[in-house]
Design an enzyme around this catalytic site. Sequence first.
Site, PDB file in Angstrom:
ATOM      1  CE  LYS A 185      -3.808   2.289   7.269  1.00 12.21           C
ATOM      2  NZ  LYS A 185      -3.141   2.731   6.036  1.00 12.21           N
ATOM      3  CD  GLU A 222      -7.742  12.842   3.653  1.00  7.55           C
ATOM      4  OE1 GLU A 222      -7.337  13.750   2.899  1.00  7.55           O
ATOM      5  OE2 GLU A 222      -7.962  11.679   3.260  1.00  7.55           O
ATOM      6  CG  ASP A 260      -2.035   1.020   1.093  1.00  8.14           C
ATOM      7  OD1 ASP A 260      -2.606   1.134  -0.003  1.00  8.14           O
ATOM      8  OD2 ASP A 260      -2.361   1.690   2.086  1.00  8.14           O
ATOM      9  CG  ASP A 300      -5.456  -0.572   3.338  1.00  8.09           C
ATOM     10  OD1 ASP A 300      -5.703  -1.744   3.681  1.00  8.09           O
ATOM     11  OD2 ASP A 300      -4.387  -0.003   3.604  1.00  8.09           O
ATOM     12  CD  GLN A 354      -1.954   4.424  10.549  1.00 13.46           C
ATOM     13  OE1 GLN A 354      -3.128   4.228  10.198  1.00 13.46           O
ATOM     14  NE2 GLN A 354      -1.068   4.975   9.749  1.00 13.46           N
ATOM     15  CG  HIS A 371      -4.475  10.864   2.206  1.00 15.13           C
ATOM     16  ND1 HIS A 371      -5.491  10.782   3.119  1.00 15.13           N
ATOM     17  CD2 HIS A 371      -3.553   9.925   2.586  1.00 15.13           C
ATOM     18  CE1 HIS A 371      -5.223   9.841   4.006  1.00 15.13           C
ATOM     19  NE2 HIS A 371      -4.051   9.300   3.702  1.00 15.13           N
ATOM     20  CD  GLU A 386      -5.381   2.736  -0.526  1.00 10.03           C
ATOM     21  OE1 GLU A 386      -4.569   2.167  -1.292  1.00 10.03           O
ATOM     22  OE2 GLU A 386      -5.269   2.745   0.715  1.00 10.03           O
ATOM     23  NE  ARG A 446      -7.565   6.627   9.186  1.00  7.59           N
ATOM     24  CZ  ARG A 446      -6.868   6.637   8.062  1.00  7.59           C
ATOM     25  NH1 ARG A 446      -5.561   6.419   8.100  1.00  7.59           N
ATOM     26  NH2 ARG A 446      -7.456   6.837   6.891  1.00  7.59           N
ATOM     27  CD  GLU A 493      -5.975   4.448   4.348  1.00  7.88           C
ATOM     28  OE1 GLU A 493      -5.366   3.737   3.525  1.00  7.88           O
ATOM     29  OE2 GLU A 493      -5.412   5.030   5.296  1.00  7.88           O
ATOM     30  CB  THR A 500      -7.284  -4.713   1.882  1.00  8.82           C
ATOM     31  OG1 THR A 500      -6.374  -4.233   2.884  1.00  8.82           O
ATOM     32  CG2 THR A 500      -7.181  -3.852   0.643  1.00  8.82           C
TER      33      THR A 500
END
Length: 410
Positions: free
Chosen positions: A243, A353, A118, A223, A230, A125, A193, A227, A191, A247
Amino acid sequence: MSLMTSWLESANAPGCEFPLNNLPYGVFDAGDGARMGVAIGDCVLDVAAVDHGLDAALFAAPSWNAVMAAGPDAWAALRGRLLELLGDAAYRGAVEAHLLPLADVALKMPFTVSEFTDFYASKHHATNVGTMFRGAENALPPNWLSIPIGYNGRATSVVVSGTEVRRPWGQLKGPDEALPRFAPCARFDLELELGAIVGVPSEGMVSVAQADEMIFGYVLLNDWSARDIQAWEYQPLGPFQAKATATTISPWIVTAAALEPFRVSTPERERELLPYLSEPKPMLYDISLSVGLAPDGCDEEIIARTNYSEMYYSAAQQLCHHTSSGCAMRSGDLLGSGTISGAAKDARGSLLEMSWGGKEPLSIAGQERRFLEDGDTLTLYGAAEGNGYRIGFGACAGKVLPALPKPDWA
């Protein structure tokens, strides 16, 4: 290129995601076992059952890996043959019996993922996330404008659209806590992607142009990210368990050949890239993307819209850089683009975000959302559109289930 017409009328309908121009590859099960298929209109073609022109052994297993490994000549030959079979009415009698309604089949993983990498390659971002955690002056890491930053993930975490996703447990530590605790993730996120699938394996370094030719096709990719897990684990080596939950990918591989008319250039560079990352031609695609969220029992609302053309680094650049150490790539390797965000608030590709770290909650169906709640269904959509036709990816969806009960031994 304009719309290519098929004798299957549903493929010619305005707004159809799977016209003759597309022909994405997937795996389906109509109740009698998984098989390799091609989406066309509102149907799926059982490829192994028709005169596809390739070695039958390539279709022996319900996975596109063998076809991918066969290389670009085989890819071109198969696409050309399918265009004949589904475009020329002379073949209708031989092919029609092997078409099944999409509504009557279950879609499976279209390929076996060899490895998953990834990236972190959208400037908007990276700037948003960096601003939240380090301030606007230090938003981008010093290396970001020179190198496609990435990390190796877990191939076993990749699941197909429709698979439910369980909220993960992990170590959490709040800013006012002295030590971590073991608890369910409270800041579960998406996420948005695009995933690039390596078809041709490699040994040693490949150029950007060679990397582009190695890519078999693309899928939408979510993905899922924890948070809060992480935030505690990522220093100094980056994401790990945050993560590794899941996915999700869309079930159809949209080929690079189908996307060729939609190529666009990467943005102007703020810092000159090293020569090995230079691009001989446009390497991004004009693919409109959106995110839908439906709280349990509620209608879906679109919470973000952006475009793959917002990326700072292309999949070909990412793949080239991945090989620069001599790292061998295998057929079935999956490269995540990294979260795709635009400049506007409603073009951000993650709730981190959109809610600005939870400080600015969204209102969805009369409910507040800072991060994902149990029962939420999250769906990604994507399509390249122009010249009278649309190249769709199909939905990339997953529902969030509650965390499992805590084991006695934990």
